[in-house]
Motif scaffolding. Structure first.
Motif, mmCIF file in Angstrom:
data_model
loop_
_atom_site.group_PDB
_atom_site.id
_atom_site.type_symbol
_atom_site.label_atom_id
_atom_site.label_comp_id
_atom_site.label_asym_id
_atom_site.label_seq_id
_atom_site.Cartn_x
_atom_site.Cartn_y
_atom_site.Cartn_z
ATOM 1 N N ALA A 221 0.806 -1.218 0.000
ATOM 2 C CA ALA A 221 0.000 0.000 0.000
ATOM 3 C C ALA A 221 0.839 1.268 0.000
ATOM 4 N N ARG A 222 2.138 1.150 0.278
ATOM 5 C CA ARG A 222 3.002 2.326 0.202
ATOM 6 C C ARG A 222 3.137 2.812 -1.237
ATOM 7 N N HIS A 223 2.800 1.952 -2.168
ATOM 8 C CA HIS A 223 2.848 2.287 -3.594
ATOM 9 C C HIS A 223 1.441 2.106 -4.158
ATOM 10 N N PRO A 224 0.599 3.137 -4.105
ATOM 11 C CA PRO A 224 -0.805 3.004 -4.491
ATOM 12 C C PRO A 224 -1.014 2.429 -5.880
ATOM 13 N N GLU A 225 -0.087 2.760 -6.796
ATOM 14 C CA GLU A 225 -0.254 2.246 -8.157
ATOM 15 C C GLU A 225 -0.073 0.737 -8.220
ATOM 16 N N LEU A 227 -1.145 -1.296 -5.695
ATOM 17 C CA LEU A 227 -2.192 -1.932 -4.893
ATOM 18 C C LEU A 227 -3.248 -2.597 -5.770
ATOM 19 N N VAL A 228 -3.684 -1.905 -6.817
ATOM 20 C CA VAL A 228 -4.705 -2.457 -7.704
ATOM 21 C C VAL A 228 -4.181 -3.695 -8.419
ATOM 22 N N THR A 229 -2.974 -3.601 -8.955
ATOM 23 C CA THR A 229 -2.397 -4.735 -9.680
ATOM 24 C C THR A 229 -2.241 -5.946 -8.769
ATOM 25 N N SER A 230 -1.762 -5.730 -7.559
ATOM 26 C CA SER A 230 -1.558 -6.842 -6.629
ATOM 27 C C SER A 230 -2.879 -7.473 -6.208
ATOM 28 N N ALA A 231 -3.887 -6.626 -5.930
ATOM 29 C CA ALA A 231 -5.189 -7.145 -5.529
ATOM 30 C C ALA A 231 -5.822 -7.947 -6.666
ATOM 31 N N LEU A 232 -5.747 -7.417 -7.877
ATOM 32 C CA LEU A 232 -6.300 -8.123 -9.034
ATOM 33 C C LEU A 232 -5.564 -9.436 -9.255
ATOM 34 N N THR A 233 -4.254 -9.413 -9.117
ATOM 35 C CA THR A 233 -3.453 -10.627 -9.274
ATOM 36 C C THR A 233 -3.869 -11.687 -8.248
ATOM 37 N N TRP A 234 -4.033 -11.265 -6.991
ATOM 38 C CA TRP A 234 -4.404 -12.203 -5.929
ATOM 39 C C TRP A 234 -5.778 -12.816 -6.208
ATOM 40 N N ARG A 272 -10.579 1.236 -4.947
ATOM 41 C CA ARG A 272 -9.741 1.309 -6.145
ATOM 42 C C ARG A 272 -10.148 0.282 -7.201
ATOM 43 N N LEU A 273 -10.754 -0.820 -6.771
ATOM 44 C CA LEU A 273 -11.144 -1.854 -7.725
ATOM 45 C C LEU A 273 -12.554 -1.678 -8.263
#
Length: 583
Positions: A221-225, A227-234, A272-273
């Motif tokens: 979350a320290r890198h907001p850009e 966060l979306v990619t990681s959440a979608l990946t998970w 964000r998602l």
């Protein structure tokens, strides 16, 4: 032969096709917005238009199906994010009882109706369960547009929609378990191996939630850009793993969300998602609409009509009956009940899972989709015009209300004499009420937001729950010794269908013979003229009054330090720390 194989130009042709389909979907969406309909309806209609029954534009089904599967996984991931393991403790008694009661009633009676319509037992089970789900996304959007999310009926409705979300999880798990032996799995695992793999997956997720979820998400979350990619990946990764071992992509997406639900960043991930979820779900609804056979739909018109009437009338009535039995007024029960007068996107996903597992046929999917089109379309207007509908039906709703609505009266202040009654306990109203109280006025605060009312009462001030748009409510107030009623609720937004609380309340007070003064909050001259014409005596202009007071301070106190001190004191007073400073 796959249609994609004969397309000239390969991927270039797919790109052109996607451009045309998105243009159709956007056009349908614009029409839907103009008709005040959820985009879900517009996108299914776009799928029907682009499908083989009309324009026959959808050829790249493989590409669209992948996007649709990702959309479903993300949707269920976000539902899982809301299901904190401690959520059940926070559910109110009325939300739990109403939610479970409605689910039980709809599924049992719906099952009987389906059997009566000639559906087989397994299909009847699927259709009946699909009828129990209502759309949290649609309802929250409509309640937000009407500024009723924080009303009593809005909070209860959201509470039993959360109960429905929990039922969705249980139903998905049960369906996945039931389907383990139905069609194998991509990994080719035997039944014991599937069960063993499932236990390993759940154990691994349990350890992840306990030790790794919070620190890992905190670092990302320290890198907001990212966060979306990681959440979608998970979400997609767990959906793929669950599908590979035979649990299904849908359950995998749910588990991915649940594994992050206890982290402190779940709200940030959800916000964000949200837009990405809506875009990807577009393809699910497009594909759903494109698979509808218009000829088959004609033969399902009667069953769809019967089930739609059941959902539109039966669901609100059972909610009304349960809430009435629990001591809520018929108005509160009716407004909350309207929110379950439709089926949801989960209904469509659920029945599509049954099709994938081979438990139901395409006709069942078409039937549920048709019911969704009818109920979502009509219930949207029912909710938008809920207060008008209530006024029409109110004489018929007496049997659904106790003589004493004790559950609502539990938050009503004792009847005693007050100098003033203050409607609206937001930042402005509560600050104004505090100042009046500090100057010896006996002020009764009124709000339909239980949390705002709780904050007011926490200061030791008398308050009561009440909906200012309810014409019956002002009659119950202790108006005898009241010299002034203050309406500090925000003015309505011009050009919307939102009821003007200020005008309604002012008119009701005058009609019931209130002789005292009425002071109404206003933002501009147009608002001021409207409320004066409606019967108000005093106009309160927070911005203009604040500017005038600031000018007085600046003119009266030439010393900068003195001015700063007084402005700081006034600021503290406005946020609930009264200083007693008043001139």
């Amino acid at each position: 032969m796959n249609k994609e194989a004969v397309l000239p130009g390969g991927h270039i042709a797919v790109f052109y096709e996607m451009a045309v389909i998105l243009a159709i979907a956007s056009t349908a969406g614009i029409v839907g917005v103009l008709l005040k309909q959820p985009l879900l309806i517009a996108f299914i209609a776009a799928g029907i238009a682009a499908g083989p029954g009309v324009l026959d534009l959808i050829r790249s089904t493989g590409h669209l199906n992948v996007l649709a599967d990702i959309g479903v996984a993300v949707l269920l991931f976000m539902i899982g994010l809301k299901l904190d393991l401690h959520i059940i403790r926070s559910l109110g008694r009325v939300a739990a009882a109403t939610g479970l009661g409605q689910v039980a009633f709809t599924s049992l009676v719906g099952f009987a109706i389906c059997l009566g319509l000639g559906l087989d037992v397994l299909t009847s089970v699927y259709v009946a369960i699909a009828l129990t789900f209502s759309s949290t996304i649609i309802i929250v959007k409509l309640l937000t547009d009407k500024r009723e999310v924080d009303s009593l009926h809005g909070r209860i409705a959201i509470g039993f929609l959360i109960v429905q979300d929990i039922v969705v999880v249980v139903a998905m798990v049960a369906l996945s378990s039931f389907g383990l032996g139905a069609g194998g799995n991509p990994a080719g695992l035997s039944m014991p191996a599937v069960l063993g793999s499932s236990l390993v997956l759940l154990a691994g997720l349990g350890l992840f939630m306990r030790f790794a979820a919070e620190p890992l998400v905190s670092r990302i979350a320290r890198h907001p850009e990212l966060l979306v990619t990681s959440a979608l990946t998970w979400a997609v990764l767990l959906a793929a793993v669950a599908d590979w071992i035979g649990l299904g992509k849908e359950l995998g997406g749910l588990l991915a969300g649940i594994s992050l639900a206890s982290t402190s960043f779940r709200d940030a991930i959800t916000s964000r998602l949200a837009s990405l979820r809506d875009f990807l779900l577009l393809f699910f609804f497009l594909m759903l609409g494109s698979r509808l056979n218009l000829e088959v739909l004609g033969g399902q018109a009667i069953p769809a009509l019967v089930l739609s009437i059941f959902v539109l009338i039966g669901n609100p009535l059972i909610v009304l009956a349960i809430m009435g039995a629990m001591g809520y007024r018929k108005r509160t029960g009716f407004l909350a009940g309207l929110t379950v007068a439709q089926i949801s996107e989960f209904s469509l996903i659920f029945i599509a899972m049954g099709l994938t597992l081979g438990h139901v046929r395409q006709e069942a999917v078409s039937l549920v989709t048709l019911v969704g089109l009818v109920t979502i379309t009509l219930s949207t207007y029912m909710i938008i015009y809920s207060h008008e509908v209530y006024r029409i039906l109110e004489p018929l709703l007496g049997p659904f209300e106790r003589k004493i609505a004790d559950s609502e009266q539990a938050v009503i202040a004792p009847q005693k004499d007050f100098d003033m009654i203050l409607f609206g306990l937001g930042r402005y109203g509560s600050a104004l009420g505090q100042v009046l109280h500090d100057h010896g006025r006996r002020v009764l605060g009124v709000d339909f937001d239980p949390e705002a009312l709780a904050r007011w009462r926490a200061r030791g001030l008398p308050g009561t729950f009440g909906d200012a748009t309810d014409p019956e409510f002002p009659i119950s107030l202790p108006l005898g010794g009241v010299s002034c009623v203050i309406i500090a609720t925000p003015p309505s937004i011009p050009g919307t269908l939102e009821e003007d609380t200020q005008l309604i309340l002012t008119g009701v007070l005058r009609r019931i013979g209130f002789k005292g003064r009425i002071a109404v909050r206003s933002h501009d001259q147009i608002d001021s003229r409207r409320v004066i014409d409606a019967g108000a005596d005093i106009v309160l202009s927070p911005f203009a009054d604040a500017a005038t007071r600031a000018a007085e301070l600046l003119e009266l106190d030439g010393n900068l330090r003195s001015v700063t001190t007084q402005v700081t004191a006034a600021t503290r007073s406005n946020v609930g720390e009264p200083t007693g400073h008043w001139r």
